[in-house]
Scaffold this motif. Structure first.
Motif, PDB file in Angstrom:
ATOM      1  N   PRO A 594       0.811  -1.228   0.000  1.00 12.09           N
ATOM      2  CA  PRO A 594       0.000   0.000   0.000  1.00 12.09           C
ATOM      3  C   PRO A 594       0.845   1.279   0.000  1.00 12.09           C
ATOM      4  CG  PRO A 594      -0.059  -1.066   2.158  1.00 12.09           C
ATOM      5  CD  PRO A 594       0.587  -2.022   1.216  1.00 12.09           C
ATOM      6  N   ALA A 597       1.613   1.724  -3.758  1.00 16.63           N
ATOM      7  CA  ALA A 597       0.479   1.613  -4.679  1.00 16.63           C
ATOM      8  C   ALA A 597      -0.018   3.018  -5.043  1.00 16.63           C
ATOM      9  CB  ALA A 597      -0.643   0.800  -4.048  1.00 16.63           C
ATOM     10  N   GLU A 625      -5.308  -7.637  -3.815  1.00 13.01           N
ATOM     11  CA  GLU A 625      -6.344  -6.755  -3.264  1.00 13.01           C
ATOM     12  C   GLU A 625      -6.252  -5.361  -3.885  1.00 13.01           C
ATOM     13  OE1 GLU A 625      -5.717  -6.805   0.903  1.00 13.01           O
ATOM     14  OE2 GLU A 625      -6.389  -8.898   1.156  1.00 13.01           O
ATOM     15  N   ARG A 626      -5.051  -4.860  -4.067  1.00 13.55           N
ATOM     16  CA  ARG A 626      -4.876  -3.545  -4.680  1.00 13.55           C
ATOM     17  C   ARG A 626      -5.367  -3.555  -6.121  1.00 13.55           C
ATOM     18  NH1 ARG A 626      -4.471   0.907  -1.568  1.00 13.55           N
ATOM     19  NH2 ARG A 626      -3.877   0.067   0.455  1.00 13.55           N
ATOM     20  N   SER A 627      -5.124  -4.665  -6.826  1.00 16.24           N
ATOM     21  CA  SER A 627      -5.571  -4.773  -8.210  1.00 16.24           C
ATOM     22  C   SER A 627      -7.092  -4.769  -8.274  1.00 16.24           C
ATOM     23  CB  SER A 627      -5.021  -6.060  -8.841  1.00 16.24           C
ATOM     24  OG  SER A 627      -3.603  -6.026  -8.867  1.00 16.24           O
ATOM     25  N   GLY A 630      -8.382  -1.334  -7.765  1.00 14.92           N
ATOM     26  CA  GLY A 630      -8.166  -0.526  -8.963  1.00 14.92           C
ATOM     27  C   GLY A 630      -9.200  -0.833 -10.029  1.00 14.92           C
TER      28      GLY A 630
END
Length: 634
Positions: A594, A597, A625-627, A630
């Motif tokens: 994070p 990111a 999770e970040r993907s 997004g």
């Protein structure tokens, strides 16, 4: 505690520059042969010359010969050896080498006579004659007169007493030294001797006395002469003259280690610039019955020697395991003529549980051996190899102490280059590294690629040598590696001149602030953005240098400064992305995801990490999770 640990590491990693009676050079066969010559002489006089250049292992050959004499003597052989080890270099400047050698031999015979309770009177007679010769030399007076015990007229009672003590055999070396100057200064004449004598007769009497002492004690004297090539010419010649006094007598063996070229230079100087090379050579040859040349080391021997040095210094192996490896390596070398290859694979077959740190060093030895054998300034010389490894060890210790991230293989390759090429060529390499923003010698890339493809690289003047071509093919390849750390810990021939030496006052101030307070870097963003691009690049590189030793990549403080620089220019963001990708993937923590990111460059980092087997599962989940977040936002 850390300071103490550093000192211990340095001590354990340095090899002593001294002889050994353990064969690490495949010399045992030659040493056994020398020992056999002495044993088969059965008391007949013999002189052996061990020749070779400085540092090639003459001292080790002498020690191996001594050990072989003890080991190879048959059980039913009544011969007893008394060994005298004489290092003329130790006496240089303090004592006359000729007199010192005779004193050392006399003292050894005295101890042997007392131990065996035989020949004491004969030894005392020999000692008395040795001391008369010394007194004659110190007083600059004829030995023949002094041999009769007739002191110069007009001298004090103390000196006369010493002369009588010498005649009786009770004076020691210290007493003789004390009166020698006084005798010389007095310049008084001598009483005419009552008996006819001459220096040749006195010398013959000394030789007879020496031979009688050996026979009475019942021993063979083995005199080992070493380090003549460290001596000044007058000391070397003085030692050889002393040897000549006692040479070719029954029950004697002389083993003389000397550099032929050094002896030739000493003889020329001693005889006033003698130009006749044949006469110069004959001087030493007449002292030697059995000439032995120290064997030259090939790649096999150099590789095995370096490996054994690393094995000997390993703190992770006990003595028994080291002995097993040493015995196997020595046996393999003796069979190398049949095609046996003593290398990394050979050693790991002997012991397949060697520690990782030692395996890394054995790989280094394997890579360096060919160049250490052929390099002009090393040419397989054991002493120079040992000094090279000591220099490498010290630089690695400096790197650890100062927190500089340096790969040992990279440092070894750079150190080898520094030791062999002309200083101007090394300075040119260092200059080009300093001029590159990331400290990479990118100019080597084309040459390395050419060598690896089997082509001939077009090298400029100074670089166009066989060594450089071989060096370019040596792993690791350096074109893509930051060499600033390696140059920093080895600033002997070329200083590390970096961009900081040319920074403006404003840039230098900002660099200091970022280094000391990286978490406050966002407040400095505008001022950093006003700097020229070249200064920004240097500041970012300096942040990377500080960040490189970090072992756990969650959210270290220095990362804040790196992110601030990355936000100023897209090019710096790309550099930070490459820097993070190069970190050991096992060190990456989920908390880093994070943190980076949202930056445009982070996608290339995440794509690399997702496909890496070394990236931990929590990190991959955080990236996933970040993907997802997004995609929803889109």
């Amino acid at each position: 505690m850390s300071e103490q640990r550093t000192r211990i590491e340095v001590h354990e990693a340095v090899w002593s520059d001294s002889e050994t009676d353990r064969d690490l050079l495949n010399f045992q066969g030659v040493a056994d042969t020398v020992a056999e010559f002495i044993l088969q002489a059965h008391g007949a006089p013999i002189s052996v010359g061990v020749s070779g250049a400085w540092g090639v292992g003459k001292s080790t050959m002498i020690q191996l010969t001594r050990a072989a004499l003890d080991e190879k003597r048959p059980a039913d052989d009544p011969t007893e050896f008394v060994f005298v080890e004489f290092n003329a270099w130790l006496y240089q400047g303090y004592d006359d080498a000729r007199a010192a050698l005779l004193d050392v031999i006399a003292a050894k015979l005295e101890a042997a006579a007392e131990e065996r309770k035989s020949g004491t009177d004969k030894v005392k007679d020999f000692m008395r004659r040795v001391r008369w010769l010394r007194l004659a030399k110190l007083a600059a007076l004829p030995a023949a007169a002094l041999a009769l015990g007739i002191p110069p007229m007009g001298l004090g009672g103390e000196i006369a007493d010493v002369v009588r003590d010498v005649r009786d055999g009770t004076a020691d070396g210290e007493q003789i030294e004390g009166v020698g100057g006084a005798l010389a200064a007095a310049g008084a004449g001598l009483l005419k001797p009552a008996l006819a004598t001459s220096p040749p007769k006195e010398i013959q009497a000394l030789r007879d006395s020496f031979e009688e002492a050996l026979e009475a004690i019942g021993v063979t004297l083995v005199v080992l002469i070493d380090d003549l090539d460290r001596c000044l010419p007058e000391t070397a010649i003085s030692t050889l003259e002393a040897i000549r006094l006692l040479l070719f007598l029954q029950n004697t063996a002389f083993v003389i280690a000397a550099d032929d070229e050094m002896i030739k230079r000493a003889v020329k100087k001693h005889f006033g610039g003698l130009d006749d090379d044949e006469l110069v050579t004959n001087y030493f040859d007449k002292l030697i019955q059995v000439p032995i040349k120290v064997p030259a080391l090939g790649i096999q021997e150099v590789r095995a020697y370096m490996m054994m040095l690393f094995i000997d210094n390993s703190t992770d192996l006990d003595t028994a395991r080291k002995d097993v490896l040493r015995t196997a390596i020595a046996a393999g070398l003796r069979k190398s003529w049949t095609g046996v290859r003593v290398d990394y694979a050979f050693v790991t077959q002997v012991d397949d549980l060697l520690p990782a740190a030692l395996l890394t060093r054995l790989e280094t030895a394997q890579r360096l051996a060919p160049l250490m054998t052929g390099a002009t300034h090393i040419v397989g010389n054991p002493r120079l190899i040992k000094r090279f490894l000591n220099a490498l060890s010290i630089r690695m210790s400096i790197a650890r102490a100062q927190g500089v991230d340096v790969d040992e293989a990279v440092l070894a390759k750079l150190l080898l280059f520094e030791r062999v090429v002309e200083p101007t060529v090394f300075v040119e390499l260092a200059t080009k590294v300093n001029e590159e923003a990331e400290g990479r010698p990118v100019f080597l890339g084309l040459w390395e690629a050419a060598v690896n493809s089997g082509a001939e690289p077009e090298l400029p003047k100074g670089w166009d040598t066989e060594f450089v071509r071989d060096w370019l093919g040596l792993e690791p390849q350096l074109a893509s590696i930051d060499l600033r750390g390696a140059l920093y810990v080895g600033r002997e021939q070329a200083p590390l001149v970096t961009g900081s030496d040319k920074l403006s006052a404003a840039a230098a101030e900002l660099l200091t602030a970022l280094t000391e307070h990286p978490r406050e870097s966002v407040r400095l963003k505008d001022r950093l953005a006003d700097l020229p691009a070249t200064e920004q690049g240097f500041v970012l590189d300096r942040m990377f240098a500080i960040a490189r030793p970090v072992q756990s990549w969650g959210t270290p403080e220095i990362l804040e400064a790196c992110l601030t620089m990355a936000s100023i220019d897209a090019a710096w963001g790309q550099k930070l992305a490459r820097f993070l990708i190069e970190r050991p993937h096992s060190q990456i923590s989920a908390s880093l995801v994070p943190k980076i990111a949202g930056h445009e460059w982070s996608s290339m980092v995440f794509d690399t990490w997702k496909d890496s087997e070394d990236i931990k599962a929590p990190v991959k989940r955080a990236i996933a999770e970040r993907s997802s977040i997004g995609n929803i936002a889109k």
